[in-house]
Scaffold this motif. Structure first.
Motif, PDB file in Angstrom:
ATOM      1  N   GLY A   1       9.341   0.327  -2.818  1.00 40.45           N
ATOM      2  CA  GLY A   1       9.663   1.370  -1.850  1.00 40.45           C
ATOM      3  C   GLY A   1      10.231   0.668  -0.637  1.00 40.45           C
ATOM      4  N   ALA A   2       9.812   1.076   0.554  1.00 40.85           N
ATOM      5  CA  ALA A   2      10.220   0.353   1.761  1.00 40.85           C
ATOM      6  C   ALA A   2       9.733  -1.098   1.679  1.00 40.85           C
ATOM      7  CB  ALA A   2       9.670   1.039   3.007  1.00 40.85           C
ATOM      8  N   LEU A   3       8.585  -1.286   1.030  1.00 37.50           N
ATOM      9  CA  LEU A   3       8.070  -2.628   0.732  1.00 37.50           C
ATOM     10  C   LEU A   3       8.271  -2.898  -0.750  1.00 37.50           C
ATOM     11  CD1 LEU A   3       4.642  -2.514   2.634  1.00 37.50           C
ATOM     12  CD2 LEU A   3       6.753  -3.639   3.381  1.00 37.50           C
ATOM     13  N   SER A   4       8.556  -4.138  -1.079  1.00 33.47           N
ATOM     14  CA  SER A   4       8.707  -4.508  -2.489  1.00 33.47           C
ATOM     15  C   SER A   4       7.351  -4.482  -3.177  1.00 33.47           C
ATOM     16  CB  SER A   4       9.305  -5.914  -2.602  1.00 33.47           C
ATOM     17  OG  SER A   4       8.357  -6.882  -2.153  1.00 33.47           O
ATOM     18  N   SER A   5       7.361  -4.340  -4.487  1.00 35.82           N
ATOM     19  CA  SER A   5       6.100  -4.367  -5.232  1.00 35.82           C
ATOM     20  C   SER A   5       5.407  -5.721  -5.057  1.00 35.82           C
ATOM     21  CB  SER A   5       6.305  -4.028  -6.704  1.00 35.82           C
ATOM     22  OG  SER A   5       7.283  -4.822  -7.286  1.00 35.82           O
ATOM     23  N   LYS A   6       6.176  -6.795  -4.904  1.00 36.74           N
ATOM     24  CA  LYS A   6       5.583  -8.121  -4.674  1.00 36.74           C
ATOM     25  C   LYS A   6       4.795  -8.122  -3.365  1.00 36.74           C
ATOM     26  CE  LYS A   6       6.756 -12.997  -3.958  1.00 36.74           C
ATOM     27  NZ  LYS A   6       7.836 -13.999  -3.891  1.00 36.74           N
ATOM     28  N   THR A   7       5.391  -7.584  -2.307  1.00 38.35           N
ATOM     29  CA  THR A   7       4.705  -7.522  -1.013  1.00 38.35           C
ATOM     30  C   THR A   7       3.461  -6.654  -1.117  1.00 38.35           C
ATOM     31  OG1 THR A   7       6.758  -7.870   0.204  1.00 38.35           O
ATOM     32  CG2 THR A   7       4.957  -6.822   1.406  1.00 38.35           C
ATOM     33  N   LYS A   8       3.573  -5.523  -1.812  1.00 35.51           N
ATOM     34  CA  LYS A   8       2.426  -4.634  -1.962  1.00 35.51           C
ATOM     35  C   LYS A   8       1.293  -5.297  -2.736  1.00 35.51           C
ATOM     36  CE  LYS A   8       5.040  -0.329  -1.621  1.00 35.51           C
ATOM     37  NZ  LYS A   8       5.383   0.928  -2.321  1.00 35.51           N
ATOM     38  N   GLU A   9       1.620  -6.069  -3.755  1.00 36.53           N
ATOM     39  CA  GLU A   9       0.576  -6.773  -4.510  1.00 36.53           C
ATOM     40  C   GLU A   9      -0.097  -7.840  -3.641  1.00 36.53           C
ATOM     41  OE1 GLU A   9      -0.867  -5.931  -7.203  1.00 36.53           O
ATOM     42  OE2 GLU A   9       0.586  -4.486  -7.964  1.00 36.53           O
ATOM     43  N   MET A  10       0.684  -8.506  -2.801  1.00 37.82           N
ATOM     44  CA  MET A  10       0.089  -9.490  -1.893  1.00 37.82           C
ATOM     45  C   MET A  10      -0.843  -8.797  -0.900  1.00 37.82           C
ATOM     46  SD  MET A  10       3.040 -12.420  -1.359  1.00 37.82           S
ATOM     47  CE  MET A  10       4.296 -11.359  -0.677  1.00 37.82           C
ATOM     48  N   LEU A  11      -0.442  -7.618  -0.408  1.00 33.11           N
ATOM     49  CA  LEU A  11      -1.315  -6.835   0.473  1.00 33.11           C
ATOM     50  C   LEU A  11      -2.573  -6.403  -0.280  1.00 33.11           C
ATOM     51  CD1 LEU A  11       1.378  -4.621   2.222  1.00 33.11           C
ATOM     52  CD2 LEU A  11      -0.083  -6.323   3.342  1.00 33.11           C
ATOM     53  N   GLY A  12      -2.395  -5.981  -1.526  1.00 30.45           N
ATOM     54  CA  GLY A  12      -3.536  -5.590  -2.351  1.00 30.45           C
ATOM     55  C   GLY A  12      -4.507  -6.743  -2.542  1.00 30.45           C
ATOM     56  N   LEU A  13      -3.979  -7.943  -2.726  1.00 28.92           N
ATOM     57  CA  LEU A  13      -4.823  -9.119  -2.887  1.00 28.92           C
ATOM     58  C   LEU A  13      -5.614  -9.394  -1.617  1.00 28.92           C
ATOM     59  CD1 LEU A  13      -5.894 -11.596  -4.354  1.00 28.92           C
ATOM     60  CD2 LEU A  13      -3.744 -12.781  -3.776  1.00 28.92           C
TER      61      LEU A  13
END
Length: 114
Positions: free
Chosen positions: A41-53
């Protein structure tokens, strides 16, 4: 794959099947929102997974940490990036996050060695 990874993925898959087989509308929607949240989305799935971690570490959820480490690995997150995520999580979460960091490092090493 290593034993930690196999055990985690097998158990997760088995239990998710049981949960979804119950055909509970709320549980299905929660799972759906979870899937949608981590799409680009506005954030990449990679960034979102890092946030999730990072947030999973602060919440001290080892299952969540393993899940997000696996997704980060799949998305090409580097070891250097993982350790920066650990740094943020330990700063925000405090020293109580250190035991989870130990287990996360063990799981990350297994991912790298598969």
């Amino acid at each position: 794959m290593g034993k930690l990874i196999d055990d985690f993925n097998s158990y997760r898959e088995k239990m998710n099947e049981k949960i979804l087989a119950a055909d509970n509308k709320v549980m299905k929607r929660i799972y759906s929102v979870d899937t949608l949240t981590y799409q680009d989305g506005a954030l990449s799935s990679k960034t979102k997974e890092m946030l999730g971690l990072a947030t999973s570490m602060v919440l001290r959820c080892d299952d969540c940490v393993k899940y997000h480490l696996g997704k980060c690995y799949d998305l090409g997150v580097t070891t250097a990036e993982v350790f920066e995520i650990f740094s943020v999580a330990n700063l925000v979460g405090g020293t109580i996050v250190i035991p989870h960091t130990r287990r996360a490092v063990e799981y990350w090493e297994e991912l790298l060695n598969q």
